[in-house]
Design an enzyme around this catalytic site. Structure first.
Site, PDB file in Angstrom:
ATOM      1  N   GLU A 172     -12.666  48.781  68.690  1.00 46.72           N
ATOM      2  CA  GLU A 172     -11.967  47.840  67.803  1.00 46.72           C
ATOM      3  C   GLU A 172     -12.904  47.044  66.907  1.00 46.72           C
ATOM      4  O   GLU A 172     -12.456  46.369  65.998  1.00 46.72           O
ATOM      5  CB  GLU A 172     -11.077  46.893  68.627  1.00 46.72           C
ATOM      6  CG  GLU A 172     -11.809  45.887  69.512  1.00 46.72           C
ATOM      7  CD  GLU A 172     -12.234  46.444  70.861  1.00 46.72           C
ATOM      8  OE1 GLU A 172     -12.367  47.678  71.000  1.00 46.72           O
ATOM      9  OE2 GLU A 172     -12.458  45.641  71.786  1.00 46.72           O
ATOM     10  N   HIS A 202     -16.588  49.383  72.503  1.00 43.34           N
ATOM     11  CA  HIS A 202     -15.469  48.743  71.802  1.00 43.34           C
ATOM     12  C   HIS A 202     -15.107  49.468  70.503  1.00 43.34           C
ATOM     13  O   HIS A 202     -15.778  49.272  69.493  1.00 43.34           O
ATOM     14  CB  HIS A 202     -15.826  47.285  71.466  1.00 43.34           C
ATOM     15  CG  HIS A 202     -15.921  46.414  72.673  1.00 43.34           C
ATOM     16  ND1 HIS A 202     -14.812  45.877  73.276  1.00 43.34           N
ATOM     17  CD2 HIS A 202     -16.979  46.020  73.408  1.00 43.34           C
ATOM     18  CE1 HIS A 202     -15.186  45.163  74.329  1.00 43.34           C
ATOM     19  NE2 HIS A 202     -16.496  45.246  74.427  1.00 43.34           N
ATOM     20  N   CYS A 255     -13.970  48.971  78.016  1.00 40.33           N
ATOM     21  CA  CYS A 255     -14.938  48.073  78.641  1.00 40.33           C
ATOM     22  C   CYS A 255     -14.468  47.684  80.051  1.00 40.33           C
ATOM     23  O   CYS A 255     -14.412  48.531  80.921  1.00 40.33           O
ATOM     24  CB  CYS A 255     -15.146  46.865  77.731  1.00 40.33           C
ATOM     25  SG  CYS A 255     -16.617  45.960  78.117  1.00 40.33           S
TER      26      CYS A 255
END
Ligand code: XMP
Length: 630
Positions: free
Chosen positions: A168, A166, A79
């Site tokens: 994660e 993302h 990001c």
């Protein structure tokens, strides 16, 4: 052991999540500030540049030493980190005015590098404003989405990768695969296991304390209990002493449980002190929530110091043990989130001083909460105990609401509620609902500040009924099956709740009445932190926890305070509020819509308690209502 992966924190809300995910791959990961000097990073296997709320062009962007990019280490920018890599390595970042946020589909153009093994189309989670317009020299595009032409880029030779999305977060289906590809490219050891942690941390504790000993307070919570077990294991019971102070605000049988559990594990080095009488005396006649907290905090220090004196431990010989976690030690969130940083109680003045002198032992300070729980299980604690809901430090003291009663002062009770407020509440419910204002106040949070305001209570229509389907004599819900299945109309209640708190600033919380089925004419009753009221709440809380367990809901809710309200129609019996919430980080939370079966069961049992006449259910998100009522 290898240094593992360092995540440089640019203020993204997911920075801790990246480290936590990397550790689940059995690779050590740590989080460091965005401007960490390259010298401190040279032993890392690879570096992740986190996301963040800033633009790479913004004057107030987080500080960063670009020399980090020339160290020859594998890099993964996520990001904001993706854009930062692009900008510094010679690509182009285009400013955007509109935020793109949410689910998207990644068209994988080259399933290589960090995208190895991915399908042609992958669900991902996006959140960005600026975009990469041209990749830096040496890079190629690995994937794109409909709105983002460079959603993934890479330079395989230098092992540098950038992702606009993302990996994660759970919404990115192959996120763990991507992180695993990266740690493999970094050549990380997969040695981060709880067994190795027990060994390494034990060794570190022994090195730190030499021939000295450790004393610690064991509250009964997961962190201090696991810490006590770790220290016992590392040093032997002769060199560790635990002290559990029963402040009178514990859950039912909690102190006995801690004592029994540790006793059964063979530890005879825990001292239990019943200081409940002193604590109750310290809060006698006090109604104000902050004043209560302050008295409890001060009393705690008094009792601790007294017991320490009685034990006569030489401070040169005895160090202080603390169950501080990794997240408690890290000033996370970067500059953009400076407002959410709180001083943790393990990091106050006196303790900072001891820390500086090397006199504090914290064997859990490298661990996340889920890792501490895993460790607890490895050290022999039962699963249900290790995975218990969090419980506030002042315990049930913040769940027994206290007031001086209707006649206590002229602003208390119904008289304290302006007629206009009652009118605006009554008209905020919309068709089908009645809204009234409860004559007491609770804590809430809006913007940066805390509020202390009235809750509203929503009942059904002009009959002023409770919101549970009425029960028939045989204990089954009355009415047609279809009505029973419809149960509670959570959707519209959530709308009503939000509408009320949005439109009436003097109301920060909304409840519904679960039982009895008719409306009671309740008044505020004087009530303080007395043993009777605490015992009543202890019984209610224990009953609610048991019902959660029986209905298989314990893991579904993150936390469920049961709160005692001094609201009474007969001047004797009081009311209960159930406050089930789900949350990942406690900064925000949603009220949980628990199944009707459970609510019927628990309401019936609570109303059967002598001393309880009404059961309410909190339907407020955080914000505007905090998790606890005070
Ligand atoms: P709030 O009520 O602020 O709660 O939304 C967020 C989380 O913090 C816990 N909490 C406390 N924990 N001492 C603690 O150790 C306190 O004084 C305290 N107040 C709230 C609360 O239980 C929830 O998990």
């Amino acid at each position: 052991m290898s240094r593992g992966i360092v995540v440089l924190d640019f203020g993204g809300q997911y920075a801790h999540l990246i480290v936590n995910r990397i550790r689940r791959l059995r690779v050590f990961g740590e989080i460091l500030p965005s401007d960490t000097e390259p010298e401190r990073l040279k032993d890392a296997d690879g570096i992740v540049l986190s996301g963040g709320p800033s633009s790479v062009y913004a004057p107030g962007r987080p500080p960063f030493d670009a020399a980090v990019l020339d160290m020859g280490l594998p890099l993964l920018g996520l990001c904001y980190g993706h854009q930062l890599l692009c900008l510094h390595l010679g690509g182009e970042v285009e400013r955007g005015d509109v935020m793109e946020y949410g689910a998207a589909v990644l068209e994988v153009e080259a399933p290589e590098g960090v995208l190895k093994g991915l399908s042609e189309k992958e669900p991902i989670w996006m959140s960005h404003r600026d975009t990469v317009a041209a990749v830096p020299p040496g890079f190629r595009i690995l994937g794109a989405t409909a709105d983002c032409p460079v959603a993934a880029m890479g330079d395989d030779e230098r092992k540098i990768y950038g992702l606009q999305f993302h990996p994660e977060v759970a919404h990115t289906a192959s996120g763990m695969q991507i992180l695993e590809n990266f740690v493999d490219l970094c050549g990380c050891d997969r040695t981060w296991t709880m067994e190795s942690y027990i060994e390494n941390s034990g060794e570190a504790v022994r090195r730190q304390i030499g021939k000295r000993k450790v004393f610690l307070l064991v509250s009964g919570g997961v962190d201090s209990t696991v810490c006590f077990l770790m220290l016992n294991r590392a040093l032997g019971t002769d060199r560790v002493r635990g002290l559990h102070i029963d402040n009178g605000f514990m859950r039912k049988n909690e102190t006995a449980l801690v004592e029994r559990l540790l006793g059964e594990s063979g530890f005879d080095n825990l001292k239990v002190v019943d200081a409940s009488a002193e604590f109750l005396q310290a809060v006698e006649g006090v109604a104000d929530p902050e004043e209560k907290r302050q008295h409890i905090g001060e009393e705690f220090i008094r009792v601790r110091d007294r017991v320490l004196q009685e034990l006569a431990l030489d401070p040169e010989e005895w160090l202080l043990g603390q169950g501080t976690l990794y997240t408690d030690t890290i000033e996370s969130g970067g500059t953009a989130h400076a407002d959410v940083i709180k001083t943790h109680h393990n990091r106050v003045g006196v303790i900072e001083q001891l820390l500086a002198e090397g006199k504090v032992v914290e064997p859990l300070n490298q661990l996340y909460k889920d890792e501490v729980r895993e460790l607890g299980e490895k050290l022999g604690l039962p699963h249900h105990l290790v995975w218990r809901h969090p419980f506030p430090g002042p315990g049930l003291a913040v769940r027994v609401l206290c007031t001086h009663g209707e006649s206590g002062d002229e602003t208390a009770g119904d008289a304290g509620i302006a007629a206009e407020l009652k009118e605006s509440a009554a008209s905020a419910g919309g068709p089908g609902y009645d809204v009234d204002v409860l004559p007491l106040r609770s804590v809430g949070v809006q913007g940066d500040g805390r509020t202390y305001a009235h809750p509203a209570v929503v009942t059904l229509g002009s009959e002023r009924q409770a919101l549970l389907p009425p029960r028939s004599a045989n204990g089954k819900s009355a009415g047609k099956q279809s009505e029973k299945e419809e149960g509670i109309d959570w959707e519209s209640l959530e709308g009503v709740s939000t509408a009320i708190t949005n439109s009436i600033p003097q109301i920060n919380r909304v409840v519904i009445q679960l039982g009895p089925s008719h409306k009671l004419d309740q008044k505020l009753k004087a009530g303080y932190l007395t043993r009777d009221r605490l015992d009543l709440l202890r019984d209610a809380d224990s009953l609610v926890m048991e019902a959660l367990e029986v209905h298989g809901l314990m893991d579904r809710v993150t936390q469920m305070p049961t709160v005692l309200l001094p609201l009474s129609s007969d001047g004797i019996r009081e009311s209960i509020v159930l406050r089930p919430i789900t949350t990942d980080d406690f900064m925000t939370a949603r009220f949980d819509r628990l199944p009707v079966d459970f609510l019927e069961d628990v309401t019936m049992r609570l109303l059967a308690l002598q001393g309880i006449e009404a059961v309410y259910y909190d339907i407020t998100h955080k914000p505007p209502g905090t998790v606890e009522w005070e």
